[in-house]
Design a protein around this motif. Sequence first.
Motif, PDB file in Angstrom:
ATOM      1  N   ASN A   1       0.607  -1.108  -0.157  1.00 52.86           N
ATOM      2  CA  ASN A   1       0.022  -0.134  -0.265  1.00 52.86           C
ATOM      3  C   ASN A   1       0.636   1.249  -0.158  1.00 52.86           C
ATOM      4  N   ALA A   2       2.032   0.880  -0.475  1.00 54.13           N
ATOM      5  CA  ALA A   2       3.092   2.493  -0.178  1.00 54.13           C
ATOM      6  C   ALA A   2       2.705   3.065  -1.589  1.00 54.13           C
ATOM      7  N   ARG A   3       2.848   4.122  -1.487  1.00 54.15           N
ATOM      8  CA  ARG A   3       2.387   5.456  -2.671  1.00 54.15           C
ATOM      9  C   ARG A   3       4.010   5.785  -3.113  1.00 54.15           C
ATOM     10  N   ALA A   4       3.945   6.450  -4.143  1.00 54.02           N
ATOM     11  CA  ALA A   4       5.100   7.456  -4.953  1.00 54.02           C
ATOM     12  C   ALA A   4       4.326   9.030  -4.953  1.00 54.02           C
ATOM     13  N   TYR A   5       5.392   9.869  -5.003  1.00 54.04           N
ATOM     14  CA  TYR A   5       4.791  11.078  -5.693  1.00 54.04           C
ATOM     15  C   TYR A   5       6.167  11.646  -6.282  1.00 54.04           C
ATOM     16  N   VAL A   6       6.026  11.918  -7.488  1.00 56.83           N
ATOM     17  CA  VAL A   6       7.069  12.343  -8.099  1.00 56.83           C
ATOM     18  C   VAL A   6       7.739  13.659  -8.668  1.00 56.83           C
ATOM     19  N   LEU A   7       8.269  14.342  -8.018  1.00 59.41           N
ATOM     20  CA  LEU A   7       8.825  16.003  -8.308  1.00 59.41           C
ATOM     21  C   LEU A   7       9.242  15.564 -10.266  1.00 59.41           C
ATOM     22  N   PRO A   8       8.875  16.191 -11.755  1.00 54.25           N
ATOM     23  CA  PRO A   8       9.361  16.706 -11.939  1.00 54.25           C
ATOM     24  C   PRO A   8      10.747  16.968 -12.415  1.00 54.25           C
TER      25      PRO A   8
ATOM     26  N   VAL B   1      14.682  22.224  -3.324  1.00 56.25           N
ATOM     27  CA  VAL B   1      14.208  23.335  -4.176  1.00 56.25           C
ATOM     28  C   VAL B   1      13.217  23.484  -4.872  1.00 56.25           C
ATOM     29  N   HIS B   2      11.648  22.157  -4.806  1.00 56.43           N
ATOM     30  CA  HIS B   2      10.657  23.132  -4.841  1.00 56.43           C
ATOM     31  C   HIS B   2       9.476  22.775  -3.084  1.00 56.43           C
ATOM     32  N   ALA B   3      10.696  23.354  -2.075  1.00 56.62           N
ATOM     33  CA  ALA B   3      10.245  23.147  -0.465  1.00 56.62           C
ATOM     34  C   ALA B   3       8.322  23.252  -0.265  1.00 56.62           C
ATOM     35  N   ALA B   4       7.933  24.107  -0.894  1.00 51.59           N
ATOM     36  CA  ALA B   4       7.080  24.217  -0.749  1.00 51.59           C
ATOM     37  C   ALA B   4       5.908  23.396  -1.270  1.00 51.59           C
ATOM     38  N   GLU B   5       6.183  22.704  -2.490  1.00 50.05           N
ATOM     39  CA  GLU B   5       5.339  21.726  -2.691  1.00 50.05           C
ATOM     40  C   GLU B   5       5.946  20.770  -1.931  1.00 50.05           C
ATOM     41  N   PHE B   6       6.971  20.053  -1.903  1.00 55.13           N
ATOM     42  CA  PHE B   6       7.164  19.016  -1.026  1.00 55.13           C
ATOM     43  C   PHE B   6       7.337  19.309   0.817  1.00 55.13           C
ATOM     44  N   ARG B   7       6.573  20.579   1.279  1.00 53.30           N
ATOM     45  CA  ARG B   7       6.362  20.465   2.644  1.00 53.30           C
ATOM     46  C   ARG B   7       4.680  20.190   1.786  1.00 53.30           C
ATOM     47  N   ARG B   8       3.902  20.730   1.096  1.00 53.61           N
ATOM     48  CA  ARG B   8       2.294  20.416   0.890  1.00 53.61           C
ATOM     49  C   ARG B   8       2.042  18.985   0.939  1.00 53.61           C
ATOM     50  N   VAL B   9       2.862  18.506   0.057  1.00 52.52           N
ATOM     51  CA  VAL B   9       2.868  17.003  -0.099  1.00 52.52           C
ATOM     52  C   VAL B   9       2.503  16.211   1.288  1.00 52.52           C
ATOM     53  N   VAL B  10       3.736  15.919   1.972  1.00 55.00           N
ATOM     54  CA  VAL B  10       4.398  15.381   3.177  1.00 55.00           C
ATOM     55  C   VAL B  10       3.226  16.005   3.847  1.00 55.00           C
ATOM     56  N   ASN B  11       2.633  17.684   4.170  1.00 51.60           N
ATOM     57  CA  ASN B  11       1.593  17.215   5.376  1.00 51.60           C
ATOM     58  C   ASN B  11       0.424  17.111   4.811  1.00 51.60           C
ATOM     59  N   ALA B  12       0.110  17.146   3.729  1.00 49.33           N
ATOM     60  CA  ALA B  12      -1.364  15.637   2.961  1.00 49.33           C
ATOM     61  C   ALA B  12      -1.159  14.718   3.342  1.00 49.33           C
ATOM     62  N   PHE B  13       0.202  13.648   3.350  1.00 56.10           N
ATOM     63  CA  PHE B  13       0.017  12.582   3.261  1.00 56.10           C
ATOM     64  C   PHE B  13      -0.293  12.667   5.370  1.00 56.10           C
ATOM     65  N   LEU B  14       0.759  13.441   6.176  1.00 56.81           N
ATOM     66  CA  LEU B  14       0.391  12.819   7.117  1.00 56.81           C
ATOM     67  C   LEU B  14      -1.469  13.065   7.572  1.00 56.81           C
ATOM     68  N   LEU B  15      -1.542  14.504   7.679  1.00 53.33           N
ATOM     69  CA  LEU B  15      -2.858  14.368   7.935  1.00 53.33           C
ATOM     70  C   LEU B  15      -3.792  13.004   7.347  1.00 53.33           C
ATOM     71  N   LYS B  16      -3.424  12.085   6.423  1.00 46.99           N
ATOM     72  CA  LYS B  16      -4.428  11.741   5.819  1.00 46.99           C
ATOM     73  C   LYS B  16      -3.927  10.103   7.228  1.00 46.99           C
ATOM     74  N   SER B  17      -2.703  10.370   7.249  1.00 44.01           N
ATOM     75  CA  SER B  17      -2.194   8.688   8.102  1.00 44.01           C
ATOM     76  C   SER B  17      -2.746   8.885   9.559  1.00 44.01           C
TER      77      SER B  17
END
Length: 81
Positions: A49-56, A65-81
């Motif tokens: 059940n692992a998921r991947a998120y791939v930045l371009p 390099v993509h700090a805001a996007e990285f934080r957004r993705v990690v925070n969304a994942f943590l809030l769902k977990s």
Amino acid sequence: MLSRIAAIVAHDRRDQLQNVRAPTLAICARDDMVTPLYFTEELVRLIPNARAYVLPDGGHFYPNVHAAEFRRVVNAFLLKS
């Protein structure tokens, strides 16, 4: 440096990844040459059940390099977990 690389290569735990039960998100950048995309793809294939998120882009330093996007993705994942 060579002994560190040898230690990393020798530390293979892929046979144990099927035992991971925690929600898992593997994040990478498509152009990361230190830990290429195929490593992330393998983790997602081997961890249930692992998921991947791939930045371009962003290379190995995509969290910077993509700090805001990285934080957004990690925070969304943590809030769902």
